[in-house]
Design an enzyme around this catalytic site. Structure first.
Site, short mmCIF file in Angstrom:
data_model
loop_
_atom_site.label_atom_id
_atom_site.label_comp_id
_atom_site.label_asym_id
_atom_site.label_seq_id
_atom_site.Cartn_x
_atom_site.Cartn_y
_atom_site.Cartn_z
N CYS A 103 28.03 -17.89 -14.19
CA CYS A 103 28.62 -18.78 -14.25
C CYS A 103 29.08 -19.60 -15.57
O CYS A 103 29.81 -20.68 -15.63
CB CYS A 103 28.12 -20.03 -13.22
N GLU A 133 -15.63 3.51 -2.54
CA GLU A 133 -15.11 4.33 -1.74
C GLU A 133 -13.70 4.74 -2.24
O GLU A 133 -12.90 3.73 -2.55
CB GLU A 133 -14.89 4.51 -0.14
N CYS A 150 26.71 -22.37 -9.83
CA CYS A 150 26.27 -21.01 -10.10
C CYS A 150 26.19 -20.20 -8.87
O CYS A 150 25.16 -20.30 -8.00
CB CYS A 150 24.87 -20.79 -11.10
N LYS A 158 -7.47 -0.14 -9.16
CA LYS A 158 -6.76 0.86 -9.18
C LYS A 158 -6.58 2.08 -10.23
O LYS A 158 -7.14 1.44 -11.45
CB LYS A 158 -5.04 0.33 -9.25
N ASP A 204 -4.25 7.18 -0.30
CA ASP A 204 -2.86 6.89 -0.43
C ASP A 204 -1.91 7.50 0.84
O ASP A 204 -1.59 8.59 0.74
CB ASP A 204 -2.18 7.66 -1.59
N CYS A 239 19.58 -20.99 -16.45
CA CYS A 239 20.85 -21.18 -16.21
C CYS A 239 20.93 -22.72 -15.78
O CYS A 239 20.22 -23.07 -14.70
CB CYS A 239 21.54 -20.28 -15.37
N LYS A 242 -9.63 4.97 -2.45
CA LYS A 242 -8.45 4.28 -1.81
C LYS A 242 -7.49 5.44 -1.34
O LYS A 242 -6.93 5.88 -2.37
CB LYS A 242 -7.87 3.23 -2.64
N CYS A 260 24.89 -18.34 -19.02
CA CYS A 260 24.65 -17.53 -17.76
C CYS A 260 25.67 -16.65 -17.64
O CYS A 260 26.79 -17.07 -17.57
CB CYS A 260 24.72 -18.70 -16.57
N TYR A 302 -12.47 3.83 7.83
CA TYR A 302 -13.26 2.89 6.85
C TYR A 302 -13.40 1.51 7.08
O TYR A 302 -14.06 0.65 6.45
CB TYR A 302 -12.42 3.11 5.47
S1 IVH Z 1 -10.10 -1.49 3.44
C1 IVH Z 1 -9.45 -5.87 4.84
N1 IVH Z 1 -10.54 0.70 2.47
O1 IVH Z 1 -5.13 0.07 1.28
C2 IVH Z 1 -9.40 -4.60 4.25
N2 IVH Z 1 -8.46 0.00 2.68
O2 IVH Z 1 -4.35 -2.54 0.03
C3 IVH Z 1 -9.16 -3.52 4.85
N3 IVH Z 1 -6.61 1.83 2.07
O3 IVH Z 1 -3.70 -1.47 4.00
C4 IVH Z 1 -8.69 -2.08 3.96
N4 IVH Z 1 -8.08 3.37 1.48
O4 IVH Z 1 -4.07 0.97 4.00
C5 IVH Z 1 -9.71 -0.14 2.79
N5 IVH Z 1 -11.05 2.88 1.75
C6 IVH Z 1 -10.24 1.94 1.94
C7 IVH Z 1 -8.65 2.20 1.91
C8 IVH Z 1 -8.00 1.22 2.00
C9 IVH Z 1 -6.82 2.98 1.45
C10 IVH Z 1 -5.36 1.27 2.19
C11 IVH Z 1 -5.09 0.47 3.37
C12 IVH Z 1 -4.78 -1.06 3.32
C13 IVH Z 1 -4.56 -0.81 1.92
C14 IVH Z 1 -4.79 -2.39 1.41
#
Ligand code: IVH
Length: 718
Positions: free
Chosen positions: A435, A127, A462, A326, A131, A456, A129, A432, A238
């Site tokens: 120092c 799914e 230092c 990512k 932002d 250093c 991620k 350095c 989620y």
């Molecule tokens: S699962 C234990 N699902 O990403 C895992 N996180 O780097 C719980 N986030 O703090 C997170 N979309 O704020 C999950 N589909 C998604 C997400 C998601 C965004 C964020 C979330 C978390 C951060 C982790």
């Protein structure tokens, strides 16, 4: 809505506490309905009655006034002050993966941990991620009672009143939902709403916002819920925290349940089994990314079956059953104006490129790390070429910079055609810059190769190392002293006044006494007021007792990060035992050395570095002065003390058949046992699978309790 009828005068303190809590939530709920969503549920008169009741109880019990009380919210309360909420289950983060290979490794690690062949039988969800900002929504008896930000993962801020204005978030759950439900997800601002808001700001001649994420965060952290209401924030569910009952057995099932309860869930969520289909979906989401009305920065993969998630468990901060894949980082062109050298806590000289400011993915970038001497030359850690044609980086060069999430920006490559004819190769300093001591690249004993880091050799002389050491000492995961930030540490360190200076960590704890005796008063110095000075001293005093793992981490021993510090604290239990053992340990020899090395997760390099630290008289002297001021608390007894293996040391040997070694270890540790890599007198159990050899012999020799995997499983309860 009935207002309680017990007369205020006859309320017990306990009843008053409970009622104030209920009133805070209830009034926030009505505030939100009134300001934000739909229609109010009660008349103005009923609402006023609730407020009057709240005021009357507070007048009777002033000590019980809550920080989130409705009485505290009226008028101009200072912005950014929210009550703290301790999460019933920690809010964790995710590990990142960046390439197809990383994802293959992740999937393979899941199969390996579970002891299965990679045969596409384990399903994953994939799914976007989002932002935005993660949020935990707690429902009790199907009513939203608390909404909290992630904070540091353990405690967050109570933003219930503001969350109640978000239309996407139900205030009530249907009758079939369990009594305690914590739904977690992401609050975000749609790109279209962000653009409309900025257009409006511009029309009004006001400053525009930088990006939807920060705007969403700012909109939520408002004391006036009306502002939040006007921003039209949205939500995707989620994940979850505490649940009194699990309504599904899979991740996918849970998301479907959330949807049925009225939460928006992301329509691009899929349930997939093969790596190919997972990567295809990643690419598909990447193609759709520009057209989505919300910012995303990757795709999250999660093991679907919850029983498998439970077996996989967690590393210190992230689950083993999930990863964030990512999207490639954003890039831009700019020029290197100069190269500065920063000296760190352990003396490492880090070159930093000062860049002509440039916006990369919505953020202005002015610095990029150049890592080390070889990196500037274009040589990687294993001697490989890291930039096509191994371009070196020179002052004046036009470069491509990349920024991935919160990671420090990197210089990816040099545009050779644009190199000014005068640009000369960068000469890395041999001394350095702070120092003047020699700066050297140590030789790695094992490989015979030069270390990539130039260090250093000044040690305590230092100033850079000393001041960085103090910054580390007060940092969030160490002593966490609020009010002692980078700026303040620099100020105290630079000061020559005996009543002000902090040259080593113990000086922090004598500051107040020195102030009391002196005429120089901190509160008269610019940047410090009376209130902030009092707060600073309170914050310092609050740390006169500290968890052992934080204390060890704060010492700043090279190679000892948070995880290692925790291992050490758990293994040795008290500072006295730890320090005694480290001072008797000689490298590669003797019982204390063997014991240190038998701690699973501590290798020889780390062990040698710890022993080295305790050989240095100056370190011992500073630690002693520190111990005169603060008390490291003995490590807490391991959790799950009702397990018969809690606090015991166990060694797994031979080829295990009932579980993989990783799973065996994670499970044992979850029950509070210590897992060691070698057998010693301190070993309580040796679990031996087929083919066990020398460790089994040693256990027999020492008379340690040896058992089979099945016997172990019976002992820990299956
Ligand atoms: S699962 C234990 N699902 O990403 C895992 N996180 O780097 C719980 N986030 O703090 C997170 N979309 O704020 C999950 N589909 C998604 C997400 C998601 C965004 C964020 C979330 C978390 C951060 C982790």
């Amino acid at each position: 809505m009935a207002v309680d009828i017990i007369p205020v005068e006859t309320l017990t303190e306990e009843q008053a506490t409970a009622e104030l809590q209920r009133l805070a939530a209830e009034i926030a709920h009505h505030d939100a309905l009134y300001h934000g969503k739909d229609k109010p549920e009660i008349s103005d008169a009923e609402y006023d009655a609730l407020k009057r009741r709240n005021d009357a109880i507070e007048a009777q019990f002033p000590q019980l006034v809550r920080t989130d009380s409705p009485s505290q919210r009226v008028g101009a309360a200072p912005a950014g002050i929210f009550a703290q909420v301790t999460h019933a289950r920690p809010m964790l983060s995710l590990d990142n993966t960046f390439s197809d290979e990383d994802v293959q490794d992740f999937v393979a690690s899941v199969y390996r941990f579970l002891g299965q062949m990679p045969d596409n039988s384990i399903a994953f969800t994939a799914e976007p991620k989002i932002d935005g900002l993660s949020m935990s929504l707690r429902y009790e008896n199907r009513r939203l009672v608390t909404a909290a930000t992630r904070g540091d993962g353990t405690t967050g801020e109570n933003v219930t009143a503001n969350i109640l204005t978000i239309k996407d978030i139900p205030t009530e759950l249907p009758g079939d939902a369990p009594d305690v439900v914590e739904v977690r997800g992401e609050v975000y601002m749609a790109k279209s709403d962000f653009m409309a808001l900025n257009a409006q700001m511009e029309a009004e001649g006001k400053q525009t916002y930088v990006n939807p994420r920060n705007t969403a965060s700012g909109s939520l952290r408002q004391l006036d819920a009306k502002v939040t209401a006007s921003r039209n924030l949205r939500f995707f569910a989620y994940a979850w925290g505490e649940m009194s009952q699990m309504p599904a057995e899979t991740q996918w099932g849970m998301v479907k349940v959330f949807e049925a309860w009225g939460f928006p869930v992301n329509p691009l969520t899929r349930r997939l089994t093969s790596i190919e289909s997972i990567l295809d979906h990643y690419r598909e989401i990447g193609l759709q990314r520009p057209d989505l009305d919300y910012d995303i920065d990757g795709v999250v993969y999660k093991v679907d079956r919850l029983d498998l998630q439970a077996r996989l468990g967690f590393r210190s901060r992230s689950p083993r059953w999930a990863t964030a894949h990512k999207f490639p980082a954003e890039q831009a062109f700019t020029t290197v104006e100069t190269i500065d050298i920063q000296v760190g806590r352990t003396g490492a000289l880090t070159p930093v490129a000062r860049l002509t400011p440039i916006t990369v993915g919505g953020v202005v970038v002015t610095n990029a790390t150049l890592h080390n001497e070889d990196y500037i030359k274009g040589i990687g850690n294993s001697g490989d070429r890291i930039r096509p044609e191994a371009h070196d980086i020179r002052i004046g060069d036009t470069v491509i910079v990349q920024r991935a999430g919160d990671v420090i920006p990197q210089v990816l490559d040099v545009v050779l055609e644009k190199r000014p004819p005068t640009a000369a190769p960068y000469v890395f300093p041999k001394t350095c810059p702070v120092c003047g001591s020699h700066a050297v690249r140590e030789k790695n004993e094992k490989t015979g190769k030069l270390d990539s880091v130039t260090r250093c050799t000044g040690g305590f002389v230092c100033r850079a190392q000393a001041v960085e050491h103090i910054k580390h000492f007060v940092s969030r995961n160490a002593f966490d002293i609020e009010g002692l930030g980078t700026k303040q540490v620099d100020f105290f360190f630079e000061s020559d006044d005996p009543a002000l200076m902090i040259r080593t960590a113990p000086d922090i704890f004598t500051l107040k006494a020195r102030q009391d005796r002196s005429l120089t008063k901190l509160e008269n110095i610019e940047g410090f007021g009376r209130v902030s000075v009092r707060k600073l001293f309170d914050a310092i005093d609050a740390r006169r007792e500290i968890a052992l793992n934080r204390f060890i981490f704060a010492l700043g021993i090279r190679h000892v990060g948070e995880t290692t510090a925790k291992l050490l604290a758990r293994s040795y239990g008290s500072y006295a035992v730890f320090s005694e053992a480290m001072q008797t340990a000689a490298p590669k020899f003797g019982e204390a050395w063997n014991e240190l090395n038998s701690i699973e997760g501590i290798g020889e390099v780390v062990a040698a570095s710890i022993v080295e630290f305790f050989k240095e008289p100056r370190n011992l002297e500073v630690v002693q002065r520190l111990l005169d001021e603060v008390k490291p608390l003995d490590a807490e007894a391991p959790v799950a003390s009702d397990s018969p293996v809690a606090g015991k040391t166990v060694v797994f040997t031979g080829s295990l058949e009932r579980f993989t070694r990783d799973e065996a270890k994670a499970r044992a540790e979850g029950l509070g046992a210590k897992v060691a890599g070698s057998v010693s007198k301190k070993t309580d159990y040796v679990v031996a699978g087929p083919g066990a050899g020398s460790k089994l012999d040693k256990a027999r020799e020492l008379g340690v309790n040896v058992m089979t995997e099945d016997e172990w499983l019976t002992l820990i309860g299956g």
